[in-house]
Scaffold this motif. Sequence first.
Motif, short mmCIF file in Angstrom:
data_model
loop_
_atom_site.label_atom_id
_atom_site.label_comp_id
_atom_site.label_asym_id
_atom_site.label_seq_id
_atom_site.Cartn_x
_atom_site.Cartn_y
_atom_site.Cartn_z
N HIS A 56 0.83 -1.21 0.00
CA HIS A 56 0.00 0.00 0.00
C HIS A 56 0.87 1.25 0.00
O HIS A 56 1.95 1.26 0.56
CB HIS A 56 -0.90 0.05 1.25
CG HIS A 56 -1.84 -1.08 1.35
ND1 HIS A 56 -1.50 -2.28 1.95
CD2 HIS A 56 -3.10 -1.23 0.91
CE1 HIS A 56 -2.54 -3.11 1.88
NE2 HIS A 56 -3.52 -2.49 1.25
N LYS A 101 -13.83 2.59 8.67
CA LYS A 101 -13.14 2.16 7.45
C LYS A 101 -14.17 2.03 6.32
O LYS A 101 -15.22 1.42 6.51
CB LYS A 101 -12.45 0.83 7.67
CG LYS A 101 -11.80 0.27 6.42
CD LYS A 101 -11.27 -1.13 6.67
CE LYS A 101 -10.79 -1.76 5.39
NZ LYS A 101 -10.55 -3.19 5.54
N THR A 103 -14.16 1.20 2.06
CA THR A 103 -13.39 0.83 0.88
C THR A 103 -13.93 1.57 -0.34
O THR A 103 -15.14 1.62 -0.55
CB THR A 103 -13.46 -0.69 0.65
OG1 THR A 103 -12.85 -1.34 1.78
CG2 THR A 103 -12.71 -1.10 -0.62
N GLN A 105 -13.72 1.52 -4.34
CA GLN A 105 -13.34 0.78 -5.54
C GLN A 105 -14.27 1.22 -6.65
O GLN A 105 -15.47 0.93 -6.61
CB GLN A 105 -13.43 -0.73 -5.33
CG GLN A 105 -12.39 -1.24 -4.36
CD GLN A 105 -12.53 -2.73 -4.11
OE1 GLN A 105 -13.63 -3.24 -3.90
NE2 GLN A 105 -11.41 -3.43 -4.11
N GLU A 139 -5.54 7.20 3.92
CA GLU A 139 -5.98 6.36 2.80
C GLU A 139 -4.86 5.36 2.56
O GLU A 139 -3.70 5.74 2.44
CB GLU A 139 -6.18 7.20 1.55
CG GLU A 139 -7.23 8.27 1.68
CD GLU A 139 -7.23 9.24 0.52
OE1 GLU A 139 -6.30 9.20 -0.32
OE2 GLU A 139 -8.16 10.05 0.44
N ARG A 142 -4.02 0.54 -2.56
CA ARG A 142 -3.42 -0.71 -3.04
C ARG A 142 -2.53 -0.39 -4.24
O ARG A 142 -2.94 0.33 -5.16
CB ARG A 142 -4.52 -1.71 -3.39
CG ARG A 142 -5.09 -2.38 -2.13
CD ARG A 142 -6.30 -3.25 -2.42
NE ARG A 142 -7.55 -2.52 -2.31
CZ ARG A 142 -8.08 -2.10 -1.17
NH1 ARG A 142 -7.47 -2.30 -0.03
NH2 ARG A 142 -9.22 -1.45 -1.14
N ASP A 160 -8.83 2.27 -5.88
CA ASP A 160 -8.88 1.06 -5.08
C ASP A 160 -8.10 1.30 -3.80
O ASP A 160 -6.89 1.11 -3.75
CB ASP A 160 -8.30 -0.12 -5.86
CG ASP A 160 -8.47 -1.44 -5.12
OD1 ASP A 160 -9.23 -1.50 -4.15
OD2 ASP A 160 -7.80 -2.42 -5.54
N TYR A 161 -8.81 1.78 -2.77
CA TYR A 161 -8.14 2.07 -1.51
C TYR A 161 -9.15 2.06 -0.37
O TYR A 161 -10.36 2.03 -0.60
CB TYR A 161 -7.39 3.40 -1.56
CG TYR A 161 -8.24 4.63 -1.76
CD1 TYR A 161 -8.69 5.37 -0.68
CD2 TYR A 161 -8.58 5.07 -3.04
CE1 TYR A 161 -9.46 6.51 -0.87
CE2 TYR A 161 -9.34 6.20 -3.24
CZ TYR A 161 -9.78 6.92 -2.15
OH TYR A 161 -10.54 8.04 -2.34
N ASP A 162 -8.61 2.07 0.84
CA ASP A 162 -9.43 2.10 2.04
C ASP A 162 -9.23 3.44 2.73
O ASP A 162 -8.08 3.91 2.89
CB ASP A 162 -9.04 0.98 3.00
CG ASP A 162 -9.29 -0.39 2.41
OD1 ASP A 162 -10.35 -0.58 1.78
OD2 ASP A 162 -8.43 -1.27 2.56
#
Length: 169
Positions: A56, A101, A103, A105, A139, A142, A160-162
């Motif tokens: 990450h 949290k 996600t 995407q 953040e 990925r 594409d991340y959290d």
Amino acid sequence: MPSSFKDEFMNVEIVERPEIMAAVIRIPRNGQLVREAWAQAATWLQDNQAVADREHGYVFIPEWQWATEVTTLWVGVPVNHTEGLPAGLVTIKLPARRYAKLTVQGDRAHMEEAYSRLFDWFEQGPFVRDTQEGSYGFEANRLHPVNPFDIPADEINAFDYDIYAPIMD
């Protein structure tokens, strides 16, 4: 409240995270500068044994700036120790704590909707976002199969991340 709680409707999960120490570069909030800082940090830390997460790329957000406008970001990676870190990096330490949290995407519209959803989620309660001085959210992007930092900020349209937003205890 259990250490992990998921709100299915909003796709927000409450998670406990251990302390994070990160090697970062502080920059003004700007998509191009984020990419430049990431490239510099990745080059400096390429073979460094201190790096704790190579899957990450992190962007740390000073939560207290939400009161007006987020103008500063810290870009880098978690590290296990500070020995041998390049002089151009600074370290920040986030305490062990709970986070909301979410996600992300999808395309840019989905990303913007996710942030809006997270703000709405906090407004509906029962959790309060910690926006006190010294509180950081982050953040975790990925890096595989596509490194988002390799795509210019004005061209990227696949995310594409959290998001980890700190919760007031």
